[in-house]
Design a protein around this motif. Structure first.
Motif, short mmCIF file in Angstrom:
data_model
loop_
_atom_site.label_atom_id
_atom_site.label_comp_id
_atom_site.label_asym_id
_atom_site.label_seq_id
_atom_site.Cartn_x
_atom_site.Cartn_y
_atom_site.Cartn_z
N PRO A 159 1.15 -1.14 -0.07
CA PRO A 159 0.03 0.41 -0.29
C PRO A 159 0.91 1.73 -0.06
O PRO A 159 1.97 1.43 0.28
CB PRO A 159 -0.88 0.01 1.17
CG PRO A 159 -0.49 -1.70 1.76
CD PRO A 159 0.91 -1.95 1.56
N ALA A 160 0.38 2.11 -0.91
CA ALA A 160 0.98 3.84 -0.65
C ALA A 160 0.21 4.68 -0.57
O ALA A 160 -0.93 4.84 -0.69
CB ALA A 160 1.65 4.00 -2.06
N TRP A 161 0.27 5.52 0.60
CA TRP A 161 -0.10 6.58 1.41
C TRP A 161 -0.25 7.98 0.01
O TRP A 161 0.14 8.74 -0.28
CB TRP A 161 0.54 7.19 2.54
CG TRP A 161 0.47 8.42 3.09
CD1 TRP A 161 0.08 9.41 2.49
CD2 TRP A 161 -0.86 8.75 4.30
NE1 TRP A 161 -0.62 10.54 3.32
CE2 TRP A 161 -1.02 10.28 4.16
CE3 TRP A 161 -1.84 7.26 4.58
CZ2 TRP A 161 -2.30 10.36 5.15
CZ3 TRP A 161 -2.79 8.14 5.85
CH2 TRP A 161 -2.93 9.90 5.93
N ILE A 162 -1.80 8.14 0.45
CA ILE A 162 -2.59 9.00 -0.52
C ILE A 162 -3.12 10.02 -0.26
O ILE A 162 -3.97 10.78 -1.26
CB ILE A 162 -2.92 8.17 -1.92
CG1 ILE A 162 -4.15 7.63 -1.42
CG2 ILE A 162 -1.82 8.08 -3.13
CD1 ILE A 162 -5.18 7.00 -2.94
N GLY A 163 -3.30 9.83 0.74
CA GLY A 163 -4.35 11.24 1.85
C GLY A 163 -5.72 10.93 1.32
O GLY A 163 -6.49 10.01 0.92
N PHE A 164 -5.57 11.71 0.81
CA PHE A 164 -7.40 12.28 0.58
C PHE A 164 -7.53 11.66 -1.43
O PHE A 164 -8.85 12.19 -1.69
CB PHE A 164 -7.80 13.80 0.61
CG PHE A 164 -8.27 13.68 2.16
CD1 PHE A 164 -9.01 12.93 3.03
CD2 PHE A 164 -6.96 14.11 3.27
CE1 PHE A 164 -9.79 13.33 4.08
CE2 PHE A 164 -7.40 14.40 4.21
CZ PHE A 164 -8.43 13.68 5.19
N GLY A 165 -6.79 11.66 -1.55
CA GLY A 165 -6.70 10.46 -3.39
C GLY A 165 -8.32 10.41 -3.36
O GLY A 165 -8.26 10.70 -4.50
N MET A 187 -14.04 9.87 -6.35
CA MET A 187 -14.83 9.46 -5.91
C MET A 187 -15.28 10.56 -6.24
O MET A 187 -17.20 10.12 -6.56
CB MET A 187 -15.00 9.47 -4.66
CG MET A 187 -16.60 9.24 -3.62
SD MET A 187 -16.54 8.62 -1.60
CE MET A 187 -15.00 7.38 -1.62
N VAL A 188 -15.37 12.06 -6.06
CA VAL A 188 -16.87 13.38 -6.53
C VAL A 188 -16.85 13.45 -7.98
O VAL A 188 -17.71 13.09 -8.18
CB VAL A 188 -15.63 14.29 -6.01
CG1 VAL A 188 -16.37 15.62 -6.92
CG2 VAL A 188 -15.50 13.89 -4.11
#
Lengths: 305, 410
Positions: free
Chosen positions: A59-65, A70-71
């Motif tokens: 897994p890699a951190w992407i914050g609120f990506g 989704m929007v």
């Protein structure tokens, strides 16, 4: 005996303190269950939703990506739209059937417990089994409906019910109502039975007509029960998955992808667990909002009966 | 008394040898026929090691395996649809078999397209287990009844359509043609794309970076199927068949259908009453093509039973193993003994071998998303283009969605 006699003055204080701890001890098992099986998984899902988390690999951190994606995700919006459409129609259909049924089986009449049992029977069938059963019933070659309609001369040739959106949707709605209405009926029945007979009698003596009694007496007194039935039905419909997965595999040309189905596809077909987690959190937020709104709408919790 | 004593000793001895033997857990997908199951049966009956086989629905095998790996519950080995080997090898979940594979004396004669798909960054992760090609089958009995020549294989789709109409004219629930058109991407890539491949077109560019779905050849192919449906030669159930009834041909009431070579084995061994012929699938302009598919044998990374797994695979590659596989419809994976293996077996299997020469296999890491997923663009396209009212819309939607999935994966 003497010991306890000596300790008497401080006993009262100790007792209060102890009972606080004892209360905690009593709810500890429930708390532990909720923590292990609800709170921790939700927190972990939130954590996952902030990552690009493939099923295989790191897994890699992407914050609120994921939430940003989704929007603008047209397929997610389509799934939300379909789920809303389904929820509204199926809830109305269930209530339209369950309420009259509840009033029907509430009155003492011959064979009433037999009616209750028969109407309630489909509820004890699992939803997946019920879906499989109906796949067969709706099968165009070896099923029941299509050959029957042909025999009766209602249709020209056999119609494949599951091949067209409208008929497939109708089949699923009928299946779900058949499966769920009995349950809603039982809930509404308990509400009806809780209304004191004196009230109805008094209203009758005052000259209230049948419709007036229903509108001004039964309905207001049923509010809490209705709230429960409504929330159960709406929540269940928003989380619908089995029937679409089993009966139509997402329906003719993907037009029956519910939100949960979309989450399943993202997580276990496309292997985007992170995005699936973000979608789940969004769905949780939507469900909580809708439930609060329903409770507010039905004014539940303001007063005690 | 002595007998009983002997029996006990014998049982005891057997128990010991069983205890020292290994049990390999292995998964196989449904719908690939019985060939592999029969090999396992023979191996379990003869050898000391045992193979414990679990059948997983073909449409769910990939996600189940991926989930099992993530959860540490993966089987030792797996019969994996060969098109998925690159994706799993790329994710670092498979055991590197290069050294051992290259030491096999017959390595160079193993099915080349399988080895190619089993190779990732010059290491070999997958070896051929079963080979299957798609072919066209017709029911000779129904041909006879419809007044057609049962020995004459149709060469063009014009002929197939005309034959289908004549067979349908027999009435009742006898139909001229069948396909799983209700969102079974896997079935349709297998049986339907040969129509455009034969004419030289493809649905993906050679480097699989561009979707090239909307071609005149694909439009022609769609028209052919639409026409077959419009003329009522296809059972209504096809429109919602998600692959469960892929082998409808075996019910004896379907005149013609594109099926797989595995099905030859199934038909011969389980439906001997059906008299059928097979030929290559014609392309839209008559030139035949086929889909070379089948399974690769892959080993989960880090399995403690690697040696036992290798022993089992060597058995599969032996003359005995290959013969059993072939008898149940899997084409020989070893080119060097193919002739010998097929000797005395059903001659129709040779059509399956001929198909290899004209066959294609797509190579893409996104096969599940693009093609196989029942909600993917290909499966949706098939249903919309053949059964829907808006063919142009079906083409443009699928084309753009395929491209966006490809772009998102880069």
């Amino acid at each position: 005996m003497t010991m306890s006699g000596i300790a008497f003055p401080s006993l009262h204080h100790r007792k209060r303190k102890r009972s606080g701890w004892r209360g905690l001890l009593y709810i500890a098992p429930a708390m532990a269950l909720v923590t292990v099986f609800f709170v921790l998984p939700v927190l972990f899902t939130v954590w996952m939703s902030l990552h690009k988390w493939p099923l295989l690999g790191k897994p890699a951190w992407i914050g609120f990506g994921n939430y940003v994606r989704m929007v603008s995700d047209a397929r997610f919006m389509a799934a939300l739209g379909f789920t809303a459409h389904y929820t509204i129609i199926v809830t109305i259909a269930i209530f339209a059937l369950a309420f009259p049924l509840a009033m029907f089986v509430e009155k003492p009449r011959p064979l009433v417990s037999a009616y209750r049992t028969i109407i309630f029977l489909p509820v004890v069938v699992g939803l997946a089994s019920a879906s499989l059963l109906w796949v067969w019933l709706a099968n165009v070659d070896s099923g029941l409906f299509a050959p029957l309609m042909q025999r009766l001369g209602l249709t020209n040739g056999r119609i494949n019910l599951l091949a067209d959106f409208d008929t497939a949707f109708l089949t699923i709605i009928v299946m779900v109502v058949w499966k769920i209405a009995g349950f809603t009926m039982i809930i509404l029945l308990t509400g009806l039975q809780a209304i004191p007979a004196e009230l109805t009698e008094a209203a009758r003596i005052d000259g209230a007509r049948r419709w007036q009694r229903f509108r001004y007496l039964t309905l207001p007194l049923m509010r809490r029960t209705m709230a429960l039935a409504l929330i159960l039905s709406v929540t269940g419909s928003i989380l619908a998955f089995d029937q679409f997965y089993i009966m139509t595999s997402g329906g003719p040309q993907n037009r029956m992808i519910s939100v949960v189905y979309y989450i399943f596809n993202q997580s276990f077909v496309s292997f985007n667990l992170g995005y699936g987690a973000a979608l789940s959190i969004a769905l949780l937020a939507i469900l909580v909002t809708i439930s609060i709104f329903q409770l507010w709408l039905l004014n539940v919790g303001d007063e005690r009966p | 008394m002595l007998k009983r004593l002997l029996a006990t000793t014998l049982a005891y001895g057997l128990g010991l040898s069983v205890a020292s033997a290994e049990t390999i857990s292995m998964w196989v997908r449904t719908g690939i026929g019985d060939s592999f199951k029969e090999v396992v049966k023979a191996y379990n009956a003869a050898g000391e090691d045992k193979v414990e086989l679990t059948e997983v629905p073909f449409s769910e095998l990939v996600q189940k395996y991926a989930t099992a790996i993530a959860g540490g519950q993966a089987p030792d080995a797996l019969s994996l649809d060969l098109i998925y080997t690159p994706a799993f090898a790329a994710a670092g979940q498979l055991e590197d078999l290069s050294e051992w594979a290259k030491s096999l004396p017959y390595f160079s004669s193993l099915s080349p397209s399988h080895v190619k798909l089993g190779t990732y960054e010059d290491k070999i992760y997958g070896l051929p287990l079963s080979v299957e090609t798609s072919i066209f089958a017709w029911n000779k009995e129904l041909y006879r009844k419809a007044g057609l020549d049962p020995e004459k294989a149709p060469k063009t789709w014009g002929e197939i359509t005309a034959n289908a109409e004549k067979i349908r004219a027999l009435g009742g629930d006898t139909y001229g043609f069948y396909f799983s058109g209700g969102g079974c991407g896997g079935c349709m890539i297998f049986t339907f794309t040969p129509l455009v491949w034969g004419a030289g077109a493809d649905i993906l560019s050679p480097d699989s970076k561009k979707a090239t779905l909307d071609t005149p050849e694909m439009r022609k192919a769609v028209d052919i199927y639409r026409n077959l449906v419009a003329k009522d030669t296809v059972p209504a159930g096809s429109a919602s068949d998600n692959g469960v009834n892929f082998l409808t041909f075996t019910n004896g009431k379907i005149g013609q259908q594109s099926i797989g070579a595995f099905a030859i084995g199934t038909l011969v061994t389980q439906h001997p009453e059906i008299d059928f012929g097979v030929t290559l699938i014609p392309g839209v302009d008559g030139k035949p093509s086929s889909f070379a598919g089948g399974d690769n044998f892959v080993v989960t990374k880090g399995t403690p039973k690697l040696e036992a797994v290798k022993k089992f695979l060597e058995f599969t590659y032996s003359m005995e193993g290959q013969k059993i596989m072939a008898k149940y419809g899997s084409l020989p994976t070893r080119g060097d003994i193919a002739g010998e293996v097929l000797e005395g077996l059903d001659p129709r299997l040779k059509v399956g071998i001929e198909a290899i020469a004209v066959a294609k296999t797509p190579y893409t890491l996104q096969f599940n998303d693009l093609i196989n997923s029942s909600n993917g663009p290909w499966a949706t396209f098939i249903n919309a283009a053949i059964y829907g009212d808006d063919v142009d819309g079906a083409f443009s939607n699928a084309q753009s969605e395929m491209q966006s999935i490809i772009d998102a994966g880069q």
